[in-house]
Scaffold this motif. Structure first.
Motif, mmCIF file in Angstrom:
data_model
loop_
_atom_site.group_PDB
_atom_site.id
_atom_site.type_symbol
_atom_site.label_atom_id
_atom_site.label_comp_id
_atom_site.label_asym_id
_atom_site.label_seq_id
_atom_site.Cartn_x
_atom_site.Cartn_y
_atom_site.Cartn_z
ATOM 1 N N GLU A 43 1.830 21.048 -31.278
ATOM 2 C CA GLU A 43 2.780 20.179 -30.593
ATOM 3 C C GLU A 43 3.726 19.523 -31.593
ATOM 4 O OE1 GLU A 43 0.426 17.437 -28.410
ATOM 5 O OE2 GLU A 43 -0.205 18.900 -26.896
ATOM 6 N N ARG A 44 3.188 19.108 -32.749
ATOM 7 C CA ARG A 44 4.031 18.513 -33.775
ATOM 8 C C ARG A 44 5.077 19.506 -34.270
ATOM 9 N NH1 ARG A 44 -0.320 15.449 -35.618
ATOM 10 N NH2 ARG A 44 -1.038 17.167 -36.901
ATOM 11 N N ARG A 91 -4.147 22.229 -31.289
ATOM 12 C CA ARG A 91 -3.072 22.080 -30.298
ATOM 13 C C ARG A 91 -2.154 20.913 -30.647
ATOM 14 N NH1 ARG A 91 -7.201 23.549 -26.765
ATOM 15 N NH2 ARG A 91 -7.691 21.375 -26.260
ATOM 16 N N ARG A 92 -2.727 19.826 -31.142
ATOM 17 C CA ARG A 92 -1.888 18.694 -31.540
ATOM 18 C C ARG A 92 -0.983 19.066 -32.705
ATOM 19 N NH1 ARG A 92 -5.761 13.271 -31.105
ATOM 20 N NH2 ARG A 92 -6.301 13.511 -28.906
ATOM 21 N N SER A 125 6.230 22.049 -32.628
ATOM 22 C CA SER A 125 7.192 22.284 -31.555
ATOM 23 C C SER A 125 8.236 21.177 -31.498
ATOM 24 C CB SER A 125 6.460 22.390 -30.209
ATOM 25 O OG SER A 125 5.560 23.471 -30.200
ATOM 26 N N LYS A 126 7.807 19.939 -31.717
ATOM 27 C CA LYS A 126 8.759 18.826 -31.729
ATOM 28 C C LYS A 126 9.751 18.969 -32.876
ATOM 29 C CE LYS A 126 5.729 15.426 -29.503
ATOM 30 N NZ LYS A 126 4.968 14.160 -29.672
#
Length: 316
Positions: free
Chosen positions: A174-175, A170-171, A177-178
């Motif tokens: 998230e990266r 998930r992390r 997605s950023k």
């Protein structure tokens, strides 16, 4: 069988320090004396290194926190506090006398994941505060040994490792997605009438900057870092920028075979993965732009309706 307890021992000068894992106070005296080079026939007493509290009771020893540092006193040796020096140089003496002398008993070396497992045993919510490196350490730990350290059944420890891997995944999402959001914001700043032209200009400018600051492979035209990612990373398409993906996708299979030194099947699979990743990213950008356009359109319609409902001002 009493659980083994990680701790540290030092001599009265604090110039020797060793890491041990022992189940009892007697074992601490025995192994500590061997590590510090004490005579096996001589009497040994144990005190806390920081304040000199005498430790003689097994129950008290077990109540002390993990990695407590003990001082072993041989014959007529006595405990004394750490000496401090004036002039702000105490830390230098401390480093030279204590830290440089710290070693770990090879027969009792503590695995890197052990202390992390003890944190989880006390509070599972501490997962939230762990770094990705710490989480990966727990994921890579042997499942049976991790289960024993946590007091879990092996199946429960395996489920925990899968959960930790999910947190890492998930992390990573998230990266990505950023990065996607940053790409969208950069595109949104360009004027609509000049989107295509300004996009090409910005891409050319980016290449020039990278060429100035990074080594470029003259044969392929790729930046050395891009080639390293393509050849040495798992799922390299997720680690490349959109510009790099576009460059890879536009090359023919035969060209990429020579660049990478791979066979046709492996090269084709990589190009298909890069093309799928690029398509997914562009679709997400288009979806965000569509949402933004619809929001602006709805706002314009709403303003027009309000203007139509407002009667014109004039004399009666």
């Amino acid at each position: 069988m009493t659980d083994r307890k990680p701790c540290r021992v030092c001599n009265f000068t604090r110039q020797k320090s060793y890491g041990l894992v022992v189940p009892s106070l007697d074992e601490l005296k025995t192994k500590g004396s061997e590590s510090l080079g004490f005579s096996p026939a001589g009497p040994v007493s144990v005190v806390l290194e920081d304040d000199g509290t005498i430790v003689e009771d097994q129950a008290y020893f077990l109540c002390l926190p993990l990695n407590t540092k003990f001082m072993l006193l041989h014959e007529r040796e006595t405990w004394s506090p750490v000496r401090r020096m004036d002039g702000g140089t105490a830390w230098m003496a401390r480093d030279s006398l204590v830290l440089d002398a710290d070693t770990v008993d090879a027969s009792s070396a503590i695995a890197p994941w052990w202390s992390l497992a003890q944190q989880l045993k006390q509070d599972l919510s501490s997962i939230i505060l762990m770094s990705e490196a710490e989480l990966q350490t727990l994921v890579d730990a042997p499942c049976p040994e991790l289960a024993s350290a946590l007091g879990f059944k092996e199946k429960k420890a395996e489920d925990l490792q899968q959960t930790l891997q999910g947190v890492l995944d998930r992390r990573e999402e998230e990266r990505q997605s950023k990065e996607l959001l940053q790409l969208y914001l950069k595109a949104a700043e360009k004027e609509e009438g000049q989107q295509e032209a300004s996009s090409q200009a910005s891409q050319e400018g980016a290449v020039e900057v990278e060429v100035d600051g990074m080594e470029v492979d003259s044969a392929s035209g790729f930046i050395s870092r891009t080639l390293m990612v393509l050849k040495g990373k798992t799922s390299p398409e997720t680690r490349l920028s959109t510009e790099d993906l576009q460059m890879v996708v536009t090359r023919r299979v035969e060209v990429m075979e020579q660049v990478l030194g791979w066979d046709r099947t492996r090269t084709s699979a990589l190009l298909q993965a890069c093309e799928a990743e690029l398509t997914g990213r562009l679709q997400q950008v288009q979806a965000v732009q569509s949402i933004r356009s619809n929001a602006q359109l709805d706002s314009g319609v709403h303003s027009a309706e309000e203007a139509a409902e407002t009667p014109p001002q004039g004399s009666n």
